[in-house]
Design an enzyme around this catalytic site. Structure first.
Site, PDB file in Angstrom:
ATOM      1  N   GLY A 130     -12.663  -1.998   4.112  1.00 62.73           N
ATOM      2  CA  GLY A 130     -11.202  -1.934   4.019  1.00 62.73           C
ATOM      3  C   GLY A 130     -10.586  -1.004   5.058  1.00 62.73           C
ATOM      4  O   GLY A 130      -9.395  -0.699   5.001  1.00 62.73           O
ATOM      5  N   GLY A 148      -3.524   5.187   4.634  1.00 63.45           N
ATOM      6  CA  GLY A 148      -3.867   5.134   3.212  1.00 63.45           C
ATOM      7  C   GLY A 148      -2.659   5.485   2.358  1.00 63.45           C
ATOM      8  O   GLY A 148      -1.718   6.149   2.816  1.00 63.45           O
ATOM      9  N   THR A 172       0.832  -1.215   0.000  1.00 63.44           N
ATOM     10  CA  THR A 172       0.000   0.000   0.000  1.00 63.44           C
ATOM     11  C   THR A 172       0.868   1.267   0.000  1.00 63.44           C
ATOM     12  O   THR A 172       0.727   2.134  -0.863  1.00 63.44           O
ATOM     13  CB  THR A 172      -0.922   0.006   1.245  1.00 63.44           C
ATOM     14  OG1 THR A 172      -1.662  -1.213   1.244  1.00 63.44           O
ATOM     15  CG2 THR A 172      -1.863   1.190   1.234  1.00 63.44           C
ATOM     16  N   ARG A 216       8.432  -8.997  -2.066  1.00 61.91           N
ATOM     17  CA  ARG A 216       8.463 -10.462  -1.978  1.00 61.91           C
ATOM     18  C   ARG A 216       8.318 -11.101  -3.351  1.00 61.91           C
ATOM     19  O   ARG A 216       9.033 -12.014  -3.707  1.00 61.91           O
ATOM     20  CB  ARG A 216       7.317 -10.922  -1.079  1.00 61.91           C
ATOM     21  CG  ARG A 216       7.773 -11.579   0.177  1.00 61.91           C
ATOM     22  CD  ARG A 216       6.609 -11.949   1.038  1.00 61.91           C
ATOM     23  NE  ARG A 216       5.461 -11.069   0.867  1.00 61.91           N
ATOM     24  CZ  ARG A 216       4.560 -10.836   1.801  1.00 61.91           C
ATOM     25  NH1 ARG A 216       4.666 -11.413   2.976  1.00 61.91           N
ATOM     26  NH2 ARG A 216       3.527 -10.044   1.573  1.00 61.91           N
ATOM     27  N   LYS A 262       2.442   4.552  18.147  1.00 65.18           N
ATOM     28  CA  LYS A 262       2.598   5.951  17.725  1.00 65.18           C
ATOM     29  C   LYS A 262       2.787   6.858  18.940  1.00 65.18           C
ATOM     30  O   LYS A 262       3.585   7.793  18.899  1.00 65.18           O
ATOM     31  CB  LYS A 262       1.364   6.377  16.923  1.00 65.18           C
ATOM     32  CG  LYS A 262       1.219   5.593  15.620  1.00 65.18           C
ATOM     33  CD  LYS A 262      -0.155   5.813  15.018  1.00 65.18           C
ATOM     34  CE  LYS A 262      -0.397   4.899  13.838  1.00 65.18           C
ATOM     35  NZ  LYS A 262      -1.793   4.908  13.400  1.00 65.18           N
TER      36      LYS A 262
HETATM   37  N1  LIG Z   1      -1.136   1.103   4.998  1.00 64.67           N
HETATM   38  C1  LIG Z   1      -1.150   2.272   5.616  1.00 64.67           C
HETATM   39  O1  LIG Z   1      -2.085   3.071   5.437  1.00 64.67           O
HETATM   40  C2  LIG Z   1      -0.005   2.680   6.497  1.00 64.67           C
HETATM   41  C3  LIG Z   1      -0.054   3.940   7.129  1.00 64.67           C
HETATM   42  C4  LIG Z   1       1.025   4.356   7.912  1.00 64.67           C
HETATM   43  C5  LIG Z   1       2.090   3.500   8.079  1.00 64.67           C
HETATM   44  N2  LIG Z   1       2.090   2.264   7.500  1.00 64.67           N
HETATM   45  C6  LIG Z   1       3.260   1.415   7.693  1.00 64.67           C
HETATM   46  O2  LIG Z   1       3.905   1.253   6.432  1.00 64.67           O
HETATM   47  C7  LIG Z   1       4.525  -0.019   6.381  1.00 64.67           C
HETATM   48  C8  LIG Z   1       4.030  -0.772   5.154  1.00 64.67           C
HETATM   49  O3  LIG Z   1       2.639  -0.951   5.262  1.00 64.67           O
HETATM   50  P1  LIG Z   1       1.747  -1.394   4.003  1.00 64.67           P
HETATM   51  O4  LIG Z   1       0.337  -1.200   4.431  1.00 64.67           O
HETATM   52  O5  LIG Z   1       2.221  -0.748   2.776  1.00 64.67           O
HETATM   53  O6  LIG Z   1       2.078  -2.962   3.968  1.00 64.67           O
HETATM   54  P2  LIG Z   1       1.729  -3.993   2.793  1.00 64.67           P
HETATM   55  O7  LIG Z   1       0.695  -3.445   1.877  1.00 64.67           O
HETATM   56  O8  LIG Z   1       1.474  -5.290   3.478  1.00 64.67           O
HETATM   57  O9  LIG Z   1       3.097  -4.094   1.962  1.00 64.67           O
HETATM   58  C9  LIG Z   1       4.236  -4.741   2.453  1.00 64.67           C
HETATM   59  C10 LIG Z   1       5.246  -4.834   1.328  1.00 64.67           C
HETATM   60  O10 LIG Z   1       6.432  -5.432   1.833  1.00 64.67           O
HETATM   61  C11 LIG Z   1       6.869  -6.454   0.930  1.00 64.67           C
HETATM   62  N3  LIG Z   1       7.639  -7.429   1.703  1.00 64.67           N
HETATM   63  C12 LIG Z   1       7.227  -8.291   2.657  1.00 64.67           C
HETATM   64  N4  LIG Z   1       8.269  -8.995   3.124  1.00 64.67           N
HETATM   65  C13 LIG Z   1       9.355  -8.561   2.452  1.00 64.67           C
HETATM   66  C14 LIG Z   1      10.721  -8.917   2.476  1.00 64.67           C
HETATM   67  N5  LIG Z   1      11.197  -9.850   3.309  1.00 64.67           N
HETATM   68  N6  LIG Z   1      11.564  -8.264   1.627  1.00 64.67           N
HETATM   69  C15 LIG Z   1      11.114  -7.327   0.782  1.00 64.67           C
HETATM   70  N7  LIG Z   1       9.822  -6.946   0.724  1.00 64.67           N
HETATM   71  C16 LIG Z   1       8.958  -7.573   1.555  1.00 64.67           C
HETATM   72  C17 LIG Z   1       5.600  -7.014   0.308  1.00 64.67           C
HETATM   73  O11 LIG Z   1       5.934  -7.631  -0.923  1.00 64.67           O
HETATM   74  P3  LIG Z   1       4.819  -8.159  -1.977  1.00 64.67           P
HETATM   75  O12 LIG Z   1       4.108  -6.935  -2.496  1.00 64.67           O
HETATM   76  O13 LIG Z   1       5.600  -8.824  -3.031  1.00 64.67           O
HETATM   77  O14 LIG Z   1       3.925  -9.071  -1.190  1.00 64.67           O
HETATM   78  C18 LIG Z   1       4.796  -5.723   0.143  1.00 64.67           C
HETATM   79  O15 LIG Z   1       5.135  -5.095  -1.065  1.00 64.67           O
HETATM   80  C19 LIG Z   1       4.211  -0.688   7.729  1.00 64.67           C
HETATM   81  O16 LIG Z   1       5.265  -0.462   8.611  1.00 64.67           O
HETATM   82  C20 LIG Z   1       2.962   0.035   8.177  1.00 64.67           C
HETATM   83  O17 LIG Z   1       2.812   0.019   9.579  1.00 64.67           O
HETATM   84  C21 LIG Z   1       1.066   1.855   6.707  1.00 64.67           C
END
Ligand SMILES: NC(=O)c1ccc[n+]([C@@H]2O[C@H](COP(=O)([O-])OP(=O)(O)OC[C@H]3O[C@@H](n4cnc5c(N)ncnc54)[C@H](OP(=O)(O)O)[C@@H]3O)[C@@H](O)[C@H]2O)c1
Length: 430
Positions: A189, A304, A14, A46, A207
């Site tokens: 979602g 988001g 995301t 991944r 946080k």
């Molecule tokens: N989502 C939000 O709104 C939001 C807001 C603030 C902060 N955050 C933070 O941002 C971070 C990412 O969140 P997200 O929601 O973007 O997570 P996500 O959608 O689950 O994405 C995780 C990404 O990491 C990759 N990944 C997993 N294991 C890996 C590894 N060993 N080596 C390399 N890549 C790997 C996955 O690969 P694949 O795509 O190939 O599966 C995916 O692209 C987290 O720390 C979260 O707390 C998120």
């Protein structure tokens, strides 16, 4: 223009995908503000076969994100994998060891390892940008580290989890119960299939621990946060709170006293006319109380792809401009280990709801338990009469020590006229 700044992005989910899209769409604007071009040099995730939002055919792909973080061609490593341990931590450590600047949205990692990572980064002469880790698109890290840098902050608090705020707002608007609204949030979602991190208060606590370190110049101390989630909040309590002039919000609150630092995350009653009460739905808000600036509040989208990418790229622009600030506003070696004050010593007002058998003498027994702990009543509500049946009784109290309230509630809970465990929700004066 001077030499380009080369970035490597680990994690293309995301936030990673949002970041790539933002850099792609605003490439010119970003380069103009940086005074130099930004170049996407390498990426890692991944699964290489997954569709990504921008064309990555000219970008180096690394199967091993840790190796990518050490790549000598890279200037800045952006960690967007997530998780307090494992790959995310290894990527950041590898980047710092290679003297690359780091940007991360990973609040869990910083909450658990913030102090040690700050020390390592400062020893290596690199920066850790983490605007995206707290309250998504709201620039609260910048506000605290720069805009309010001249202030002593007495208290910082906020709505730090959009999922919980959405659930509580929707419960209030519709009168529906927690489980039903959680299911709706999952469908929309706004909540994960496994929602524990959000609804049990852990995400907000991550946080808050980061904000506490930044506001008070102390080491991040996640274990010092008292955490309660929103699973027990009922439609009935939301309705009574409304009658009494309050809304129920999940707040993260950190305050400083001479004897230490208090950090707490729990659902609480806030006056309807307080600014945070008006922050509804998935929105977040952070309030900081500075001694010279006064109170400031920032509100916006806490999660988001778009808002989080906005924060990630703001950090990137800062690094490109040559900004190098201590991670938690003071040099990492000067971060203090502030004693954490236990919730038992917290002094505040309470809302208590009891389900009692409607018969004479019940209230006298409840009042005696409160009197013996020197807790004075502020108000009491009892609606309708149903002799011999269960009726709700709601009490609000004046300020008392938390431990005294806990003891009183334990005693009240043993009365045979009290049919369910008493429900206590703290009242916050904001
Ligand atoms: N989502 C939000 O709104 C939001 C807001 C603030 C902060 N955050 C933070 O941002 C971070 C990412 O969140 P997200 O929601 O973007 O997570 P996500 O959608 O689950 O994405 C995780 C990404 O990491 C990759 N990944 C997993 N294991 C890996 C590894 N060993 N080596 C390399 N890549 C790997 C996955 O690969 P694949 O795509 O190939 O599966 C995916 O692209 C987290 O720390 C979260 O707390 C998120």
């Amino acid at each position: 223009m001077s030499e380009s700044l080369k970035i490597a992005v680990a994690g293309l989910g995301t936030v990673g995908a949002g970041t790539l899209r933002l850099i792609h769409e605003h490439g010119e604007l970003i380069s103009a503000r940086c005074g130099r071009p930004i170049m996407l040099s390498a990426v890692s995730a991944r699964d290489r076969r997954k569709d990504r939002p921008v064309d990555l055919s000219a970008v180096r792909w690394f199967e091993d994100a840790v190796a990518m973080a050490a790549d000598p061609e890279v200037d800045v490593v952006i960690e967007l994998i997530g998780g307090a341990e494992g790959a995310a931590k290894a990527v950041i450590e590898s980047a710092i060891a290679a003297r690359h600047h780091v940007i991360t949205a990973n609040k869990a990692l910083l909450a658990h390892h913030g102090a040690e990572l700050a020390r390592a980064a400062e020893a290596a002469g690199v920066t850790i940008g983490y605007e995206a880790a707290v309250a998504g698109g709201i620039p609260i890290i910048k506000s605290l580290r720069e805009g309010l840098a001249a202030n002593s902050i007495g208290r910082i608090y906020g709505i730090l989890n959009g999922t919980c705020n959405f659930i509580l707002s929707t419960m209030r608007e519709t009168g529906r119960e927690f489980a039903e609204v959680l299911a709706e949030a999952q469908k929309l979602g706004y909540a994960e299939a496994d929602p524990g991190f959000d609804i049990d208060g852990i995400d907000a606590a991550h946080k808050l621990a980061i904000l506490t370190a930044l506001a008070f110049g102390c080491e991040v101390n996640f274990d010092g946060v008292h955490i309660e989630g929103i699973r027990e909040v009922s439609a009935l309590d939301i309705s009574y709170a409304g009658e009494l002039g309050y809304r129920i919000k999940l707040l993260g609150i950190a305050s400083r006293a001479d004897s230490g630092v208090e950090q707490r995350v729990y659902p609480c009653l806030v006056a309807k006319d307080s600014p945070v009460a008006a922050v509804e739905g998935v929105f977040n808000a952070v309030v900081a109380e500075g001694d010279f600036a006064g109170t400031i509040m920032a509100e916006g989208q806490g999660a988001g792809a778009g808002p989080t990418a906005s924060a990630v790229v703001a950090d990137l622009i800062d690094i490109a401009r040559g900004s190098a600030l201590p991670t938690f506003a003071v040099p990492a070696k000067d971060l203090v280990r502030a004693p954490s004050l236990p919730i038992e010593r917290h002094v505040g007002c309470h809302y208590v709801r009891l389900m009692v058998v409607d018969r004479p003498g019940v209230i006298a027994d409840v009042a005696a338990a409160l009197r013996d702990e020197e807790i004075s009543l502020e108000a009491m509500l009892q609606r309708g009469r149903a002799p011999g049946e269960a009726v709700p009784v709601v009490i609000t109290t004046h300020e008392t020590e938390d431990a005294a309230m806990t003891r009183a509630l334990e005693r009240i809970g043993t009365l045979d006229t009290v049919l369910e465990p008493p429900r206590r929700i703290r009242i916050e004066t904001l």
